[in-house]
Write an enzyme that holds these catalytic residues in place. Structure first.
Site, mmCIF file in Angstrom:
data_model
loop_
_atom_site.group_PDB
_atom_site.id
_atom_site.type_symbol
_atom_site.label_atom_id
_atom_site.label_comp_id
_atom_site.label_asym_id
_atom_site.label_seq_id
_atom_site.Cartn_x
_atom_site.Cartn_y
_atom_site.Cartn_z
ATOM 1 N N TYR A 74 -6.147 4.942 -5.645
ATOM 2 C CA TYR A 74 -6.889 3.704 -5.405
ATOM 3 C C TYR A 74 -8.290 3.998 -4.866
ATOM 4 O O TYR A 74 -9.101 4.602 -5.556
ATOM 5 C CB TYR A 74 -6.090 2.782 -4.475
ATOM 6 C CG TYR A 74 -4.888 2.146 -5.144
ATOM 7 C CD1 TYR A 74 -5.032 1.275 -6.218
ATOM 8 C CD2 TYR A 74 -3.585 2.420 -4.715
ATOM 9 C CE1 TYR A 74 -3.924 0.687 -6.843
ATOM 10 C CE2 TYR A 74 -2.468 1.847 -5.332
ATOM 11 C CZ TYR A 74 -2.651 0.980 -6.387
ATOM 12 O OH TYR A 74 -1.564 0.415 -6.999
ATOM 13 N N SER A 75 -8.615 3.593 -3.640
ATOM 14 C CA SER A 75 -10.004 3.674 -3.175
ATOM 15 C C SER A 75 -10.490 5.096 -2.887
ATOM 16 O O SER A 75 -11.682 5.281 -2.620
ATOM 17 C CB SER A 75 -10.199 2.806 -1.934
ATOM 18 O OG SER A 75 -10.206 1.443 -2.293
ATOM 19 N N MET A 76 -9.628 6.090 -2.962
ATOM 20 C CA MET A 76 -10.122 7.461 -2.913
ATOM 21 C C MET A 76 -10.833 7.825 -4.212
ATOM 22 O O MET A 76 -11.397 8.909 -4.344
ATOM 23 C CB MET A 76 -8.985 8.433 -2.602
ATOM 24 C CG MET A 76 -8.635 8.453 -1.114
ATOM 25 S SD MET A 76 -7.086 9.304 -0.688
ATOM 26 C CE MET A 76 -7.359 10.947 -1.318
ATOM 27 N N LYS A 78 -13.451 6.018 -4.982
ATOM 28 C CA LYS A 78 -14.832 5.655 -4.639
ATOM 29 C C LYS A 78 -15.736 6.860 -4.363
ATOM 30 O O LYS A 78 -16.881 6.892 -4.838
ATOM 31 C CB LYS A 78 -14.842 4.700 -3.457
ATOM 32 C CG LYS A 78 -14.337 3.285 -3.773
ATOM 33 C CD LYS A 78 -14.334 2.406 -2.540
ATOM 34 C CE LYS A 78 -14.065 0.938 -2.873
ATOM 35 N NZ LYS A 78 -12.683 0.703 -3.337
ATOM 36 N N TYR A 192 -16.271 -4.603 2.879
ATOM 37 C CA TYR A 192 -15.600 -3.822 1.842
ATOM 38 C C TYR A 192 -15.497 -4.652 0.570
ATOM 39 O O TYR A 192 -15.173 -5.845 0.630
ATOM 40 C CB TYR A 192 -14.215 -3.426 2.338
ATOM 41 C CG TYR A 192 -13.616 -2.237 1.642
ATOM 42 C CD1 TYR A 192 -14.409 -1.162 1.224
ATOM 43 C CD2 TYR A 192 -12.251 -2.169 1.426
ATOM 44 C CE1 TYR A 192 -13.846 -0.065 0.612
ATOM 45 C CE2 TYR A 192 -11.670 -1.073 0.818
ATOM 46 C CZ TYR A 192 -12.475 -0.022 0.407
ATOM 47 O OH TYR A 192 -11.916 1.069 -0.208
#
Length: 407
Positions: A74-76, A78, A192
């Site tokens: 997921y947001s890793m 980014k 966020y």
């Protein structure tokens, strides 16, 4: 290939007995039914000194969680997208203070929500354009619809602004985002948001290549992240784990299956904010590149000064000073934000052991990483529990790891 131990902890200034405290902590998480399975891997000075997995990757099928289990990060995602942006920056194709509307004209003449109700939101003109740096730092005034806390969040849901959606295109979803009002004036608050997804489309426009292709060719492949992509190759399916959520009785129940999963096929929209699957070994390669100042195994992805810029705090103070964040993959006090990840400013204010200048982030399914340049340390936690706020495991692991430093 999973993470492989290649050094005695004592060789790099870690106490083996203290580092070993991580093992019973992991076992308790599984035995108590708080996690189905997890892995933890610790590298210092380029050496792996701790690597262990326990529990199950799929409880229904009895599949063990291993060091090479493939997870939804997921947001890793980014930080990898942010590296792609900064590669284009190094080519002189834009400046950080350039308006994003120079490249994505749909973001011209934005308006900011100032009141009203669901029937009619009151807005005012944005006082300045959204810049590339605003997107990198989550200060553009964008949001996430799932937060369900403001009128703008509701607009996102009504417009179907979801970059993990299984239909549409990256261009179309970006246009929907630009059609919504901003939550705050550009640069004035940290919130966020889908900003990194918009940056994925920005990479596509500036590079002239599909975003997924650019990320694979210029970031993932050069780093040797062989098990990282926006979907699962057929040979990775048997290593993919299920994802879980707590029910009302705090029992684990499935959130996404390991076999009947949308990740088995390429997505309609490659989400630069949350679309990748990866492994602990792959993500450690990303961490090592950052620790090396932009280079890994003879391949340079970024200049060392660019990495230093990314790892600097770009906010006016910490996250708490930039308004009241409603959600983040980190705490707010004592923590700043750079170009793609959080930056530790003051461990005492953050009320957690750590080092000023340490960079970190996590993902919705409770995965996490942190990189400590001063200690030449990188830690990767892989598991699959939604949401990431369900358990304080990231804080607990930080304490266990830093307590083992003895040099």
């Amino acid at each position: 290939m999973g993470v492989t131990l290649n050094a005695d902890p004592r060789e790099v200034g870690l106490c083996p007995q203290r580092l070993a405290r991580i093992e019973p902590w992991m076992d308790r998480l599984v035995a108590d039914g708080r996690l189905a399975g997890l892995s933890v891997s610790v590298q210092r000075r380029g050496k792996t000194v701790f690597a262990r997995a326990c529990g199950q990757a799929d409880m229904a099928r009895g599949t063990p969680f291993t060091l090479d289990t493939v997870t939804r990060i997921y947001s890793m995602t980014k930080p990898l997208t942010s590296v792609a942006v900064m590669q284009l920056y190094e080519q002189g194709l834009f400046q950080l203070d350039d308006p994003v509307s120079r490249f994505l004209p749909e973001f011209a003449e934005m308006r900011v929500a100032v009141g009203g109700n669901r029937a009619k939101i009151e807005t005012e003109p944005a006082r300045r354009p959204i810049t590339i740096r605003d997107l990198l730092t989550h200060t553009a005034g964008l949001t996430y619809g799932f937060m369900d806390a403001t009128l703008v969040d509701a607009v996102y849901r009504e417009k179907g602004i979801d970059f993990l959606a299984r239909e549409g295109t990256l261009a179309e979803m970006t246009a929907r985002t630009a059609s919504a009002p901003l939550l705050a004036q550009p640069g004035e608050a940290w919130n966020y948001s889908v900003a990194t997804d918009v940056l994925g489309y920005f990479v596509e426009v500036v590079s002239g290549r599909p975003f997924a292709d650019y990320l694979r060719d210029e970031v993932i492949a050069p780093l040797g992240m062989v098990d990282t992509d926006f979907h699962l190759r057929p040979d990775l399916m048997d290593r993919f784990c299920a994802c879980y959520v707590f029910d009302r009785e705090r029992k684990l129940r499935p959130f996404d299956d390991s076999v009947e999963t949308a990740y088995a096929r390429p997505p309609a929209i490659p989400s630069g904010g949350g679309g990748l699957v990866s492994t602990a070994a792959d993500y450690h390669r990303f961490c090592r590149m950052i620790l090396n100042g932009g280079e890994l195994d003879g391949r340079r992805l970024l200049g060392r000064k660019t990495v230093a810029l990314m790892a600097s705090n770009h906010l006016d103070g910490d996250l708490a000073a930039m308004g009241t964040p409603r959600f983040a993959e980190t705490t707010y006090t004592g923590i700043g934000f750079g170009l793609g990840f959080s930056v530790m400013l003051d461990p005492a204010k953050a009320q957690i052991v750590g080092t000023p200048g340490e960079i970190a982030w996590g993902g919705m399914a409770s995965t996490a990483f942190w990189i400590d340049p001063a200690e030449d340390l990188a830690v990767v936690l892989m598991t699959q529990l939604v949401p990431s706020s369900a358990l304080p495991i990231r804080k607990e692991l930080r304490v266990l790891t830093y307590a083992a430093l003895v040099d």
